[in-house]
Design an enzyme around this catalytic site. Structure first.
Site, PDB file in Angstrom:
ATOM      1  CG  PHE A 162      39.096  40.805  37.263  1.00 46.70           C
ATOM      2  CD1 PHE A 162      38.996  41.533  36.088  1.00 46.70           C
ATOM      3  CD2 PHE A 162      39.107  39.414  37.166  1.00 46.70           C
ATOM      4  CE1 PHE A 162      38.899  40.910  34.849  1.00 46.70           C
ATOM      5  CE2 PHE A 162      39.004  38.782  35.927  1.00 46.70           C
ATOM      6  CZ  PHE A 162      38.892  39.532  34.777  1.00 46.70           C
ATOM      7  CB  SER A 163      38.461  44.472  42.371  1.00 47.68           C
ATOM      8  OG  SER A 163      37.627  45.100  41.427  1.00 47.68           O
ATOM      9  CB  VAL A 164      43.434  41.411  43.485  1.00 50.67           C
ATOM     10  CG1 VAL A 164      44.840  41.389  44.068  1.00 50.67           C
ATOM     11  CG2 VAL A 164      42.601  40.270  44.077  1.00 50.67           C
ATOM     12  CB  ALA A 165      44.276  45.946  40.386  1.00 56.36           C
ATOM     13  CE  LYS A 166      37.847  48.642  42.563  1.00 55.46           C
ATOM     14  NZ  LYS A 166      37.811  47.767  41.404  1.00 55.46           N
TER      15      LYS A 166
END
Length: 409
Positions: free
Chosen positions: A134-138
């Site tokens: 999930f927001s690790v992608a950011k």
């Protein structure tokens, strides 16, 4: 504990398709992804009884785009260390296996002094499993911005969004800069609420884009976003939409899909071991990479990414990410930590920073982590499958502190 306060409003996640509409209706010929069964599968990917499994197999539910690895793998030495012993999680004492179960762990990889000292996979996963985090992608999207800046494809972080995405003129992003997006201070009217049945922007875009494959996140940003109560740059407001716009800026600036650029400039040079993939916000005719939260990679490759940042951008014997970008992205500027009075976290360039320490982390929904502790030369990667999308970070921080203590005593 810290992250909970940021997302206290978030009490659930949209699990069903709401009324699907399109701000810029695109013809969708991805028929194999649009059967009722596939749409319902995507709508229910967060179901607590099965998310340990769905989070391991997103490529069977979504259109995807591959981030190719190269032949020159960055081999990380392995020097196993026992982490057995007693742990205290939420006031209860338990052994390591119970602690991993209590914190809903699918995978845990610990790197100390450049070596893999602990590696555990659970619930049918293994070293080859590509987890959605999930927001690790950011934090990866932020890195692509840094690489595009170094390449000269992006001229300046102070460039307006509309320089690269003229379709954003007249939207909430008209007047916002790239730096504002990196810091989650776009000024756009956005409420990041993960709640079934709500009518928030996130639920609307989630249902129409990721579930229904009607339009891209950036289509919504161009057609439906509105200015908020604050000017760009003034107030922190966590917004997955901001990161989606960042990703679209990168792809427009470099003139190629984000996955291709990521392979060329990051994944292959860093010596990642396995192909990664992005889930897409629609098939080829509609969507591209879901930049806000759609990257899937092995835990080991996430550990390589974390170690690269710990090493000042060096990986596989070469400088992959400029050292000044690593510092700019992860060391909070004066006045930007914490994000608000009384909070425990700051936010630099799509990385969370921990007050009163030099620790920083990439964090994702349902408690995913790339946790980097420079003082102790430590990287911890954790893939989780909690029932709750947010609110259990205190127990993970407890786990990480106790692992750190065992490795540094």
């Amino acid at each position: 504990m810290a992250l909970l306060r940021y997302f206290a409003r978030m009490t659930g996640m949209a699990l069903a398709v709401s009324a699907l509409g399109s701000p810029a209706a695109a013809q969708n010929d991805g028929s194999r992804w649009l059967t009722p069964t596939m749409i319902q599968a995507r709508a229910h990917m967060f179901d607590p009884a099965l998310n340990y499994l769905t989070f391991q197999h997103m490529d069977q539910m979504f259109a995807t785009r591959t981030v190719e690895a190269g032949p020159d793998t960055w081999e990380l030495p392995s020097e196993p260390v026992s982490l057995e012993g007693r742990y205290t999680i939420n006031g209860e004492e338990m052994d390591l296996e119970a602690a991993l179960e209590a914190t809903a762990t699918n995978a845990l990889v610990v790197v100390k002094d450049g070596k893999i000292v602990f590696e555990e996979y659970r619930n049918g996963s293994d070293a080859d499993t590509r987890f959605i985090t999930f927001s690790v992608a950011k934090s990866y999207v932020s890195t692509l911005v840094g690489l595009a800046l170094a390449d000269g494809a992006i001229d300046s972080l102070d460039d307006p969004v509309t320089k690269y995405l003229p379709e954003m003129e007249g939207s909430g992003y008209d007047g916002t800069t790239i730096r504002d997006l990196l810091r989650m201070r776009s000024g756009v009217d956005w409420l990041e609420v993960y709640k079934f049945g709500s009518e928030t922007q996130l639920t609307t875009v989630h249902d129409n884009s990721l579930v229904g494959y009607k339009y891209r996140w950036c289509d919504y940003a161009a057609d439906e976003s509105r200015p908020g109560a604050h000017e760009p740059g003034e107030v922190f407001n966590y917004a997955t939409l901001d990161t989606s716009v960042l990703g679209c800026i990168v792809e427009k600036a470099v003139g190629k899909p984000g996955a291709e650029y990521m392979s060329e400039k990051l994944w292959k040079p860093a010596g990642m071991e396995s192909d990664a993939y992005w889930i897409m916000d629609g098939p080829e005719s509609v969507g591209r990479e879901f930049y806000g939260a759609g990257l899937n990679a092995t835990a080991r490759d996430h550990a390589r990414f974390g170690l690269m940042f710990l090493n000042g951008g060096k990986a596989n014997g070469k400088q992959v990410v400029p050292a000044d970008w690593v510092e700019d992205a992860t060391v909070p500027d004066e006045g930007y930590e914490p994000t608000a009075e009384g909070e425990d976290l700051g936010y630099q360039y799509q990385w969370w920073t921990f007050t009163d320490s030099d620790v920083y982390a990439a964090l994702g929904l349902h408690h995913q982590y790339i946790y980097i502790d420079p003082a102790n030369e430590l990287v911890i990667v954790k893939a989780s499958y909690t029932a709750e999308p947010v609110g259990r970070d205190a127990e993970n921080e407890e786990l990480f502190r106790q692992i750190t203590d065992k490795l540094t005593d």
